[in-house]
Design an enzyme around this catalytic site. Structure first.
Site, PDB file in Angstrom:
ATOM      1  N   ARG A 242       0.815  -1.212  -0.089  1.00 20.11           N
ATOM      2  CA  ARG A 242       0.173   0.034  -0.014  1.00 20.11           C
ATOM      3  C   ARG A 242       1.062   1.211  -0.075  1.00 20.11           C
ATOM      4  O   ARG A 242       1.824   1.458   0.609  1.00 20.11           O
ATOM      5  CB  ARG A 242      -1.097  -0.082   1.307  1.00 20.11           C
ATOM      6  CG  ARG A 242      -2.150  -1.200   1.267  1.00 20.11           C
ATOM      7  CD  ARG A 242      -3.019  -0.457   0.177  1.00 20.11           C
ATOM      8  NE  ARG A 242      -4.371  -1.529  -0.050  1.00 20.11           N
ATOM      9  CZ  ARG A 242      -4.423  -2.589  -0.598  1.00 20.11           C
ATOM     10  NH1 ARG A 242      -3.325  -2.764  -1.563  1.00 20.11           N
ATOM     11  NH2 ARG A 242      -5.408  -3.011  -0.714  1.00 20.11           N
ATOM     12  N   GLU A 271      -3.900   7.321  -3.758  1.00 16.88           N
ATOM     13  CA  GLU A 271      -4.673   7.060  -4.982  1.00 16.88           C
ATOM     14  C   GLU A 271      -6.020   7.823  -5.392  1.00 16.88           C
ATOM     15  O   GLU A 271      -6.761   7.921  -4.584  1.00 16.88           O
ATOM     16  CB  GLU A 271      -4.763   5.645  -5.026  1.00 16.88           C
ATOM     17  CG  GLU A 271      -3.578   4.754  -5.038  1.00 16.88           C
ATOM     18  CD  GLU A 271      -3.538   3.327  -5.116  1.00 16.88           C
ATOM     19  OE1 GLU A 271      -4.687   2.702  -5.409  1.00 16.88           O
ATOM     20  OE2 GLU A 271      -2.500   2.560  -4.703  1.00 16.88           O
ATOM     21  N   HIS A 289      -1.707   0.442  -9.821  1.00 12.54           N
ATOM     22  CA  HIS A 289      -2.286  -0.360  -8.908  1.00 12.54           C
ATOM     23  C   HIS A 289      -3.039  -1.586  -9.732  1.00 12.54           C
ATOM     24  O   HIS A 289      -4.045  -1.840  -9.657  1.00 12.54           O
ATOM     25  CB  HIS A 289      -3.428   0.186  -7.927  1.00 12.54           C
ATOM     26  CG  HIS A 289      -3.534  -0.576  -6.757  1.00 12.54           C
ATOM     27  ND1 HIS A 289      -3.783  -0.046  -5.469  1.00 12.54           N
ATOM     28  CD2 HIS A 289      -3.376  -1.843  -6.535  1.00 12.54           C
ATOM     29  CE1 HIS A 289      -3.984  -0.735  -4.429  1.00 12.54           C
ATOM     30  NE2 HIS A 289      -3.821  -2.104  -5.222  1.00 12.54           N
TER      31      HIS A 289
HETATM   32  C1  GLV Z   1      -5.146  -5.028  -3.949  1.00 14.09           C
HETATM   33  O1  GLV Z   1      -4.263  -4.313  -3.799  1.00 14.09           O
HETATM   34  C2  GLV Z   1      -5.557  -5.874  -3.307  1.00 14.09           C
HETATM   35  O2  GLV Z   1      -5.532  -5.546  -1.820  1.00 14.09           O
HETATM   36  O3  GLV Z   1      -6.204  -6.950  -3.454  1.00 14.09           O
END
Ligand code: GLV
Ligand code: GLV
Length: 323
Positions: A242, A271, A289
């Site tokens: 993250r 984000e 992402h």
């Molecule tokens: C993506 O970042 C997830 O946590 O699935």
């Protein structure tokens, strides 16, 4: 008869979650939109809902749980990370929270490894130059990277995804260090060919550092200015966890000052906003992402998220509960 069925909110149109999968079992409060659901819309739909099937872009917090009221039984997150959900508050209220582990492990590890290779070998900078018409012939001095094969990899957060990265690194002849809150059992370390290090030691010894930790109060801001300064000047930092695990301003400065060689990022602090200092850094490989983004993986995430939701609403144990 559909009014007898539990009402659920699905916050976005998602792969693997079709009307057919839910039909006859729940009533979907509104057609899932093709963009993130505005928080006001989620609040408006919440009253009387029994389940929420959401993405990492939705904040499932106390005000939303208040708006939903006591009918809310399950929050099924279409993601493995659940930092967007107030799990402690949900637990206090007897609301089950579920996520989508396992099904995305290999796709996310592939992406992490790809970012390592891409950042080490300057893919973004080189491709940008080519697309700009600047490829004028083979250049003995152009786009010189750092070697991946045989390097030392430091995995911060050796869970399922971290372990899948380690398996790939073995094939690249890498020495593999890892840091967790607690060392793994010795036999697990042996199977994965990994060695435990304190975080600061791992940062100092590694040619590549890949972040695979969940975002928690302990991991927020884990990699800041001082920790970046411990890394080798030839090192590459990869973040598939993250964005909030890294201080983006400090990372942008480290790249600008060549404190580290490069970074490969799939996630960001705010984000979809990306720090301007990262956008300006040629040595940063920046992806939007996409860790779990294969059609097969997204389909499996959808199936799992739907099954978790329906399991709780039918009174059975969900497949991948978080609480
Ligand atoms: C993506 O970042 C997830 O946590 O699935
Ligand atoms: C590069 O393409 C080489 O042949 O050295």
């Amino acid at each position: 008869m559909s009014s007898m069925l539990p009402k659920v909110v699905v916050t976005r149109r998602l792969p693997g979650i079709s009307g057919a999968r839910l039909a006859g079992k729940v009533t979907v409060a509104a057609p899932p939109p093709d963009a993130p659901m505005p928080p006001e819309e989620l609040l408006r739909l919440a009253p009387g809902t029994s389940g929420i099937l959401c993405t990492l872009a939705d904040r499932i917090d106390r005000p939303l749980m208040d708006a939903a009221g006591p009918s809310l039984k399950v929050v099924s997150n279409y993601a493995v990370g659940v930092n967007n959900v107030d799990v402690a508050e949900a637990t206090r209220r007897g609301i089950r929270v579920c996520n989508t582990p396992d099904v995305l492990t290999q796709a996310t590890a592939d992406l992490g490894f790809a970012l390592m290779l891409a950042a080490a070998r300057k893919f973004s900078e080189a491709e940008t130059a080519l697309r700009a018409g600047e490829f004028t012939g083979w250049d003995p001095w152009g786009f010189l990277g750092v070697p991946v094969y045989g390097g030392t990899l430091g995995i911060v957060g050796l869970g399922k995804i971290g372990a899948a990265v380690a398996v790939r690194a073995k094939g690249f002849g890498m020495r593999i260090l890892y840091h967790n809150r607690r060392p793994l059992p010795a036999d697990r370390e042996r199977i994965l060919s990994v060695e435990y290090r304190g975080l600061d030691e791992l940062l100092a010894e590694s040619d590549f550092v890949i972040l695979c930790v969940p975002l928690t109060p302990e991991t927020r801001g884990l990699i800041g200015r001082e920790r970046l300064a411990r890394m080798k000047r030839t090192a590459v930092l990869v973040n598939i966890a993250r964005g909030e695990v890294v201080d983006e301003g400090a990372l942008a400065d480290a790249l600008a000052e060549r404190g580290i060689f490069a970074a490969g990022l799939d996630v960001y602090e705010k984000e979809p906003v990306v720090h301007p200092g990262l956008l300006a850094a040629p040595s940063a490989v920046l992806l939007p992402h996409v860790g779990s983004a294969t059609a097969e993986t997204r389909e499996r995430m959808g199936r799992l998220a739907a099954e978790n939701l329906l399991a709780v609403l039918s009174g059975t144990e969900p497949f991948s509960p978080v609480n």
